[in-house]
Design an enzyme around this catalytic site. Structure first.
Site, PDB file in Angstrom:
ATOM      1  CD  GLU A  99       2.259  -1.656  -7.161  1.00 34.26           C
ATOM      2  OE1 GLU A  99       1.465  -1.215  -6.318  1.00 34.26           O
ATOM      3  OE2 GLU A  99       3.454  -1.294  -7.214  1.00 34.26           O
TER       4      GLU A  99
ATOM      5  CD  GLU B  53       4.253   1.748 -10.426  1.00 31.95           C
ATOM      6  OE1 GLU B  53       4.525   1.935  -9.225  1.00 31.95           O
ATOM      7  OE2 GLU B  53       3.117   1.476 -10.835  1.00 31.95           O
TER       8      GLU B  53
HETATM    9  P1  P53 Z   1       3.230   5.976  -3.444  1.00 33.93           P
HETATM   10  C1  P53 Z   1       2.098   0.280  -2.074  1.00 33.93           C
HETATM   11  C2  P53 Z   1       3.296  -0.393  -2.104  1.00 33.93           C
HETATM   12  C3  P53 Z   1       4.075  -0.359  -3.232  1.00 33.93           C
HETATM   13  C4  P53 Z   1       3.654   0.339  -4.358  1.00 33.93           C
HETATM   14  O1  P53 Z   1       3.629   4.663  -4.259  1.00 33.93           O
HETATM   15  C5  P53 Z   1       2.459   0.994  -4.327  1.00 33.93           C
HETATM   16  C6  P53 Z   1       1.676   0.979  -3.189  1.00 33.93           C
HETATM   17  C7  P53 Z   1       0.393   1.702  -3.124  1.00 33.93           C
HETATM   18  O2  P53 Z   1       0.582   2.906  -2.442  1.00 33.93           O
HETATM   19  O3  P53 Z   1       1.974   1.643  -5.395  1.00 33.93           O
HETATM   20  C8  P53 Z   1       2.665   1.797  -6.601  1.00 33.93           C
HETATM   21  O4  P53 Z   1       2.499   6.840  -4.378  1.00 33.93           O
HETATM   22  C9  P53 Z   1       1.589   2.197  -7.562  1.00 33.93           C
HETATM   23  C10 P53 Z   1       1.560   3.655  -7.866  1.00 33.93           C
HETATM   24  C11 P53 Z   1       2.130   4.435  -6.712  1.00 33.93           C
HETATM   25  C12 P53 Z   1       3.602   4.041  -6.567  1.00 33.93           C
HETATM   26  O5  P53 Z   1       3.723   2.660  -6.360  1.00 33.93           O
HETATM   27  O6  P53 Z   1       2.377   5.461  -2.334  1.00 33.93           O
HETATM   28  O7  P53 Z   1       1.498   1.417  -8.712  1.00 33.93           O
HETATM   29  O8  P53 Z   1       0.249   3.982  -8.185  1.00 33.93           O
HETATM   30  O9  P53 Z   1       2.002   5.797  -6.818  1.00 33.93           O
HETATM   31  C13 P53 Z   1       4.327   4.768  -5.443  1.00 33.93           C
HETATM   32  O10 P53 Z   1       4.512   6.573  -2.992  1.00 33.93           O
END
Ligand code: P53
Length: 483
Positions: A178, A379
């Protein structure tokens, strides 16, 4: 619900990142990473980034779900679901504890050998991110993270060690997770996790934005060098970039809203533009010139960027973004958060993330039109509170519902729109520590892990309803999405 069989060899699976599940934060020579100094937060309360590990604080990544010692049991469950691929990252601090030693730590290298062997035993392809929010804390403190050009060499050393060591085990790689998240340059948390930058008190938004352009440039050069070296080590490597892609919708059809949506995309998409085209887009060159930022970008860097373009575009998709020019006119856009509006047509998760399955089809179409490269969804998913029933089962129909709708839109993009898609790896296939909040109770998994935000629980694993549903989806290669 629309469904279609995916092409042969489609990589169904799931995704995680080292710091969010391994635990064992100081075991076998591992050094301290930026994730190790982040406390637990909540939907309302941000995580604290402390100056080193302080007594009396709850650092959820230290133990996480102890995957480091339980990976065999976990990979077995993923194999049972039928996974064809498993995305994880290599913790930089297991290989180079401080980030810049001259020799790697053998115990760390050995762990990933064993982990990848375990995957391959079941025919699961490892998909590996090199830098996923876990920069060595030493490089953060002593070097200012990626604002320092030296980090290019340190990252490259790490990348080359991994490429050489795992060249016969890992084919699919990504450089920086990201990387475009830092477009939110005044978000201290994202800047620390992404680029290892800790802002000093009193810095203005302009100072922060300038630092971000500098750090991102060095990351892009480091990535390009890694791609170049990786292809020399094994020409069959597929090395991609990784962005958090969010299609942007104007709140109204007004010219200002529509232009603002374009400007917003330009300020986010340039990261992947540089990865794919090896050059900066005009809008961003003009913007940093207008702002007077003048980052250190050499002619040599520009050659490197051209030589190290990526093989595919990996991306996460969680939500679309809707923008309104109510608070900011397109030509004044700098702090992207000021442009974001609530989309009145969408529902939101318990953490306020908008749920927009059709946005995934838009994402797949936009990225295909822009880049003409294979795409990889690395993801996607719903963070939710789960309840364990008396018999131990978890009836997570809300998660199945979310995934069913997103997979259906993905299948339209492939079967109707002709998108070249490598695979689908939903996030947090096993419950793990949330990156954004540090919570365990923000759960994404098909596999439940018995541990809560306070750190209580015996870490035992169990299968949620979504486990059996996803198993069926994979078995039918996407043709059967029924509940
Ligand atoms: P969590 C911010 C916005 C979008 C994705 O996020 C993000 C983040 C950082 O928090 O992270 C990605 O755990 C990332 C993962 C993360 C996942 O999205 O905040 O690549 O490490 O866990 C979900 O709900």
């Amino acid at each position: 619900m629309y469904s279609a069989k995916m092409p042969k060899g489609f990589l169904w699976g799931g995704a995680v990142a080292a710091h969010q599940l391994e635990g064992a934060w100081n075991v076998d020579g591992k050094g301290m990473s930026v994730a190790d100094v982040m406390t637990v937060g909540s939907a309302e309360r941000p995580r604290e980034i402390t100056d080193g590990v302080l007594p009396g604080k709850n650092y959820p990544n230290h133990e996480a779900i102890d995957f480091y010692h339980r990976y065999k049991e976990d990979i077995k469950l993923m194999a049972e679901m039928g996974f064809k691929a498993f995305r994880t990252s290599i913790a930089w601090t297991r290989i180079f504890p401080k980030g810049n030693e001259s020799e790697p730590n053998e115990a760390g290298l050995k762990f990933y050998d064993d982990l990848f062997d375990e995957c391959l035993k079941y025919g699961i392809e490892p998909v590996v991110t090199l830098s996923h929010f876990e920069i060595p804390f030493h490089l953060v403190k002593e070097y200012g993270g990626f604002t320092n050009r030296k980090l290019i060499d340190y990252f490259l050393r790490f990348a080359v060690v991994c490429f050489k060591r795992y060249q016969n085990k890992v084919k699919y790689w990504m450089t920086f997770n990201e990387i475009d998240n830092q477009s939110a340059f005044n978000n201290d948390f994202l800047m620390a996790t992404n680029s290892g930058i800790l802002f000093k008190d009193g810095m203005t938004d302009s100072d922060k934005e300038a630092a971000m352009y500098q750090a991102a440039h060095y990351e892009l050069v480091a990535s390009a060098l890694a791609v170049k070296e990786g292809h020399k080590i094994n020409p069959n490597f597929q090395i991609g970039c990784m962005i958090n892609y969010s299609p942007v919708r104007p709140l109204t059809p007004s010219s200002d809203d529509v232009l603002l949506a374009d400007k917003f995309e330009q300020r986010r998409d340039w990261f992947s533009d540089v990865h794919v085209f090896g050059e900066y887009p005009k809008e961003v060159e003009a913007y940093i010139e207008r702002k007077g930022y003048r980052p250190d970008i050499t002619d040599e860097d520009r050659v490197v960027l051209k030589e190290g373009t990526v093989d595919y575009v990996g991306f996460s998709y969680y939500q679309s973004t809707t923008v309104s020019s109510e608070n900011v006119k397109p030509d004044e856009l700098s702090d992207l958060a000021k442009a974001v509006a609530v989309n009145p047509t969408l529902e939101r998760s318990d953490w306020g993330w908008e749920i927009d399955p059709a946005g995934l089809r838009l994402a797949l179409n936009h990225l295909t039109d822009r880049y003409h490269l294979p795409l990889f969804i690395v993801e996607n998913g719903l963070g939710a509170y789960d309840k364990v029933a008396a018999d131990g089962s978890v009836h997570d129909d809300y998660r199945i519902d979310y995934l069913e709708k997103h997979i259906s839109e993905m299948e339209k993009a492939v079967a109707i729109d002709g998108v070249d898609l490598m695979g689908y790896l939903p996030w947090g296939c096993i419950d793990l520590v949330s990156a954004g909040t540090g919570q365990m109770d923000k759960r994404y998994g098909f596999i439940y892990v018995n541990k809560n935000d306070a750190g209580e629980g015996d870490l035992s694993r169990s299968k949620k309803d979504s486990f059996y549903w996803y198993q069926k989806v994979i078995k039918s290669n996407g043709a059967d999405l029924s509940k």
